[in-house]
Design a protein around this motif. Structure first.
Motif, PDB file in Angstrom:
ATOM      1  N   THR A  24       3.470   9.509  -8.152  1.00  0.00           N
ATOM      2  CA  THR A  24       2.529   8.953  -8.932  1.00  0.00           C
ATOM      3  C   THR A  24       2.046   7.959  -8.254  1.00  0.00           C
ATOM      4  N   VAL A  25       3.056   6.732  -8.331  1.00  0.00           N
ATOM      5  CA  VAL A  25       3.131   5.218  -7.371  1.00  0.00           C
ATOM      6  C   VAL A  25       2.086   5.679  -6.895  1.00  0.00           C
ATOM      7  N   SER A  26       1.904   6.380  -5.490  1.00  0.00           N
ATOM      8  CA  SER A  26       0.982   6.223  -4.809  1.00  0.00           C
ATOM      9  C   SER A  26       0.065   6.712  -4.440  1.00  0.00           C
ATOM     10  N   LEU A  27      -0.492   7.390  -6.208  1.00  0.00           N
ATOM     11  CA  LEU A  27      -1.521   7.729  -6.535  1.00  0.00           C
ATOM     12  C   LEU A  27      -2.390   6.306  -6.941  1.00  0.00           C
ATOM     13  N   PHE A  28      -1.094   5.583  -7.647  1.00  0.00           N
ATOM     14  CA  PHE A  28      -1.687   4.373  -8.565  1.00  0.00           C
ATOM     15  C   PHE A  28      -2.210   3.136  -7.808  1.00  0.00           C
ATOM     16  N   LEU A  29      -2.278   2.998  -6.927  1.00  0.00           N
ATOM     17  CA  LEU A  29      -1.587   2.230  -5.476  1.00  0.00           C
ATOM     18  C   LEU A  29      -2.539   2.178  -5.119  1.00  0.00           C
ATOM     19  N   GLU A  30      -2.676   3.657  -4.851  1.00  0.00           N
ATOM     20  CA  GLU A  30      -4.340   4.211  -3.949  1.00  0.00           C
ATOM     21  C   GLU A  30      -5.695   3.907  -4.549  1.00  0.00           C
TER      22      GLU A  30
END
Length: 398
Positions: A24-30
């Motif tokens: 989820t963090v990876s998607l948010f940052l992207e």
């Protein structure tokens, strides 16, 4: 000195929490930051998991990771294929479809050439070549399916993801710049007027309305297709004899649960096109499952392996993309395809339909956004077939 990981491999709930939160963090940052979009959420997911495992926070192996490989990856395939209606693609976007298939052939030729050039220096290159064929015709779901099917070592998968995403960032920049080059302007047709207002760009990325029933139907359909495919493949392998080449070929393809899953999903979407077309959210759920996969493949990877293997994999990936784009430009020029169509087709194969749509929007080619999204989803369908054929071909060459 810490010999084991801080979190035990059977600490199921904690490991699931870490995997899902980091995905989820990876998607948010992207989606929120330009720097993260440039390096991609896949890299963020993978590298974050690598850091946690290399510094002994999480284990390098766990039944939780096996669950992702065995259940999450297969479930993502039909979810991402529900928008791939072959009849609709042919009816609405046949011109883009033709150049898309040319780019796909370029991917397969490039994979063969790069395999012959680098096979002696990169281990498991027949498997990596198959994975990259699937990925550079379809997308992450094909990469995940083929890496799971071929049981490629996880550290090599991680190295390939690093090389792939790093080169793709440069490739997208090249595709953005090419239409403005004098040589391209002189030699290729182009008649799409720029329409890149902020409103026109945002309209394509507006949130969709998703009902509870959409989620229920998407998951129910996906789970049913996976169950039928895996059980069907098991029965085919058990009951069909391999007395001749034809029967052996039938078993090798339809006895493969991933290929059978792709085929059955394609048939279902074609027969019940209206039902699947109106399901909102299936693609988003499938994409999130793929991000979970990217986290998991980072857990067993070591920095030393990536440092030693990634540079050669950079060259491997670059050769594939050179043939993809080169053949697309060559055939496109002969048959008078517009430069916009050529570049979007190459982008859709290498980066998937979403990145191709993003390129179309950023360049103001608004009339091509819908068609390239439709055509790009076809790659999800044929990617697993092409990757499987490429694995057999490269194994023969090796």
């Amino acid at each position: 000195m810490i010999t084991g990981a801080l979190i035990a491999k059977d600490d199921t709930w904690v490991l699931w929490a870490i995997i899902i939160v980091w995905a989820t963090v990876s998607l948010f940052l992207e989606q929120r930051y330009q720097w993260a979009s440039t390096i991609s959420g896949a890299i963020i997911a993978l590298v974050g998991a690598m850091l946690l495992s290399n510094f002994k926070v999480i284990p390098t192996s766990s039944p939780v990771y096996d669950t992702v490989w065995d259940y999450v990856v297969p479930l993502s395939i039909p979810l991402l294929l529900f928008s791939s209606n072959i009849l609709k693609i042919w009816k609405e976007s046949r011109r883009l479809l033709l150049i898309f298939l040319v780019a796909s052939i370029g991917t397969m030729i490039g994979t063969t050439v790069s395999f012959l050039a680098l096979n002696h220096w990169i281990p498991y290159l027949n498997k990596i070549g198959a994975m990259m064929t699937g990925s550079y015709i379809g997308g992450g779901v094909n990469f995940a399916a083929l890496s799971s099917k071929l049981e490629t070592p996880s550290d090599m998968i991680s190295s390939t993801v690093v090389a792939d995403n790093s080169v793709m960032a440069l490739y997208f920049m090249l595709l953005i710049a090419l239409p403005s080059l004098p040589l391209i302007k002189k030699r290729f047709k182009s008649d799409y007027k720029r329409d890149s207002t902020l409103a026109s760009q945002q309209s394509y990325w507006e949130p969709k309305k998703i009902q509870l029933l959409d989620i229920a139907c998407s998951l129910a359909s996906a789970v049913t297709l996976v169950a039928i495919s895996f059980k069907g493949a098991e029965l085919i392998q058990h009951w069909i004899p391999k007395h001749n080449v034809f029967l052996t070929l039938i078993v090798s393809f339809f006895g493969d649960p991933y290929l059978l899953l792709t085929s059955l999903t394609l048939i279902a979407v074609t027969v019940w096109g209206d039902f699947f077309e109106n399901l909102a959210g299936s693609s988003e759920i499938g994409t999130f499952l793929i991000y979970i996969f990217f986290v998991v493949i980072g857990t067993p990877a070591s920095f030393a392996t990536i440092i030693t293997t990634a540079p050669l994999l950079f060259i491997f990936v670059i050769i594939i993309l050179v043939f993809n784009l080169g053949l697309s430009l060559f055939i496109g020029k002969i048959f008078n395809f517009k430069i916009e169509e050529i570049l979007l087709a190459s982008n859709a194969t290498a980066g998937g339909p979403t990145t191709a749509a993003a390129l179309a929007i950023s360049k103001g080619w608004s009339g091509l956004v819908g068609p390239i999204l439709i055509v790009g989803t076809l790659g999800y369908v044929i990617g697993n077939y092409a990757g499987t054929v490429m694995y057999q071909w490269l194994t023969f060459l090796g």
